[in-house]
Design a protein around this motif. Sequence first.
Motif, PDB file in Angstrom:
ATOM      1  N   ILE A   1       0.930  -1.130  -0.015  1.00  0.00           N
ATOM      2  CA  ILE A   1      -0.063   0.124  -0.073  1.00  0.00           C
ATOM      3  C   ILE A   1       1.033   1.395   0.023  1.00  0.00           C
ATOM      4  O   ILE A   1       0.683   2.398  -0.797  1.00  0.00           O
ATOM      5  N   SER A   2       2.001   1.216   0.669  1.00  0.00           N
ATOM      6  CA  SER A   2       3.042   2.494   0.912  1.00  0.00           C
ATOM      7  C   SER A   2       3.691   2.692  -0.623  1.00  0.00           C
ATOM      8  O   SER A   2       3.926   3.913  -0.777  1.00  0.00           O
ATOM      9  N   LEU A   3       3.713   1.762  -1.464  1.00  0.00           N
ATOM     10  CA  LEU A   3       4.309   2.114  -2.673  1.00  0.00           C
ATOM     11  C   LEU A   3       3.123   2.667  -3.656  1.00  0.00           C
ATOM     12  O   LEU A   3       3.573   3.015  -4.688  1.00  0.00           O
ATOM     13  N   ASN A   4       2.000   2.685  -3.416  1.00  0.00           N
ATOM     14  CA  ASN A   4       0.774   3.382  -4.120  1.00  0.00           C
ATOM     15  C   ASN A   4       0.886   2.642  -5.634  1.00  0.00           C
ATOM     16  O   ASN A   4       0.578   3.467  -6.481  1.00  0.00           O
ATOM     17  N   PRO A   5       0.993   1.390  -5.903  1.00  0.00           N
ATOM     18  CA  PRO A   5       0.802   1.001  -7.471  1.00  0.00           C
ATOM     19  C   PRO A   5      -0.527   1.216  -7.630  1.00  0.00           C
ATOM     20  O   PRO A   5      -1.571   1.374  -6.935  1.00  0.00           O
ATOM     21  N   LYS A   6      -0.752   1.191  -9.257  1.00  0.00           N
ATOM     22  CA  LYS A   6      -2.007   1.117  -9.745  1.00  0.00           C
ATOM     23  C   LYS A   6      -2.929   0.111  -9.616  1.00  0.00           C
ATOM     24  O   LYS A   6      -4.258   0.066  -9.521  1.00  0.00           O
ATOM     25  N   ARG A   7      -1.969  -1.410  -9.476  1.00  0.00           N
ATOM     26  CA  ARG A   7      -2.745  -2.368  -9.390  1.00  0.00           C
ATOM     27  C   ARG A   7      -2.034  -3.547  -8.725  1.00  0.00           C
ATOM     28  O   ARG A   7      -0.721  -3.329  -8.668  1.00  0.00           O
ATOM     29  N   VAL A   8      -2.535  -4.513  -8.173  1.00  0.00           N
ATOM     30  CA  VAL A   8      -1.940  -5.531  -7.834  1.00  0.00           C
ATOM     31  C   VAL A   8      -2.460  -6.901  -8.559  1.00  0.00           C
ATOM     32  O   VAL A   8      -3.720  -7.051  -8.547  1.00  0.00           O
ATOM     33  N   ILE A   9      -1.600  -7.660  -9.020  1.00  0.00           N
ATOM     34  CA  ILE A   9      -1.855  -8.994  -9.689  1.00  0.00           C
ATOM     35  C   ILE A   9      -1.823 -10.223  -8.609  1.00  0.00           C
ATOM     36  O   ILE A   9      -0.590 -10.280  -7.915  1.00  0.00           O
ATOM     37  N   PHE A  10      -2.913 -10.943  -8.373  1.00  0.00           N
ATOM     38  CA  PHE A  10      -3.030 -11.989  -7.646  1.00  0.00           C
ATOM     39  C   PHE A  10      -2.894 -13.494  -8.526  1.00  0.00           C
ATOM     40  O   PHE A  10      -3.840 -13.358  -9.249  1.00  0.00           O
ATOM     41  N   ASN A  11      -1.750 -13.998  -8.880  1.00  0.00           N
ATOM     42  CA  ASN A  11      -1.493 -14.770  -9.976  1.00  0.00           C
ATOM     43  C   ASN A  11      -2.236 -15.970  -9.068  1.00  0.00           C
ATOM     44  O   ASN A  11      -2.485 -16.022  -8.155  1.00  0.00           O
ATOM     45  N   PRO A  12      -2.518 -17.068  -9.891  1.00  0.00           N
ATOM     46  CA  PRO A  12      -3.090 -18.232  -9.517  1.00  0.00           C
ATOM     47  C   PRO A  12      -2.618 -18.879  -8.162  1.00  0.00           C
ATOM     48  O   PRO A  12      -1.259 -19.040  -8.298  1.00  0.00           O
ATOM     49  N   GLY A  13      -3.173 -19.171  -7.189  1.00  0.00           N
ATOM     50  CA  GLY A  13      -2.743 -19.745  -5.903  1.00  0.00           C
ATOM     51  C   GLY A  13      -2.417 -18.529  -4.973  1.00  0.00           C
ATOM     52  O   GLY A  13      -2.379 -18.973  -3.899  1.00  0.00           O
ATOM     53  N   THR A  14      -2.381 -17.156  -5.426  1.00  0.00           N
ATOM     54  CA  THR A  14      -2.223 -16.232  -4.369  1.00  0.00           C
ATOM     55  C   THR A  14      -3.431 -15.429  -4.146  1.00  0.00           C
ATOM     56  O   THR A  14      -3.556 -14.409  -3.326  1.00  0.00           O
ATOM     57  N   GLU A  15      -4.895 -15.699  -4.626  1.00  0.00           N
ATOM     58  CA  GLU A  15      -5.924 -15.071  -4.381  1.00  0.00           C
ATOM     59  C   GLU A  15      -6.384 -14.765  -2.869  1.00  0.00           C
ATOM     60  O   GLU A  15      -5.823 -16.057  -2.138  1.00  0.00           O
TER      61      GLU A  15
END
Length: 119
Positions: free
Chosen positions: A76-90
């Motif tokens: 959250i501190s990096l303030n990315p536009k998005r976070v991708i949850f790859n399979p198995g990380t949901e």
Amino acid sequence: MKRTLIIGASSNPSRYAYLAAQKLKSYGHPIILVGRRKGIALGEEIHLDKADWKDVDTVTLYINPSHQPEYYDYIISLNPKRVIFNPGTENSDFRNILLNKNIIPIEACTLVMLSIGQY
């Protein structure tokens, strides 16, 4: 190009995190590697610390949801536009936290997104 932080990076060429790093680099995306073990992957250092990286567009996760809470505040501190949850990380808990911070959570495979032009 979209600067991407890979959490769960690995120097093992058979790991999906390694393959994603390889494909991201081949498409010209700058990468930052963070992992649980030091190493080198594709000429890039795998960092153990949670440095304050600038201009991170995307965080792509390759860690089990049970290990993710220690990264919540950091991501959250990096303030990315998005976070991708790859399979198995949901992770629905983290997904909701991200939505509340106006960060887009995406449940998808980074490798597939790149290969179909949806990255």
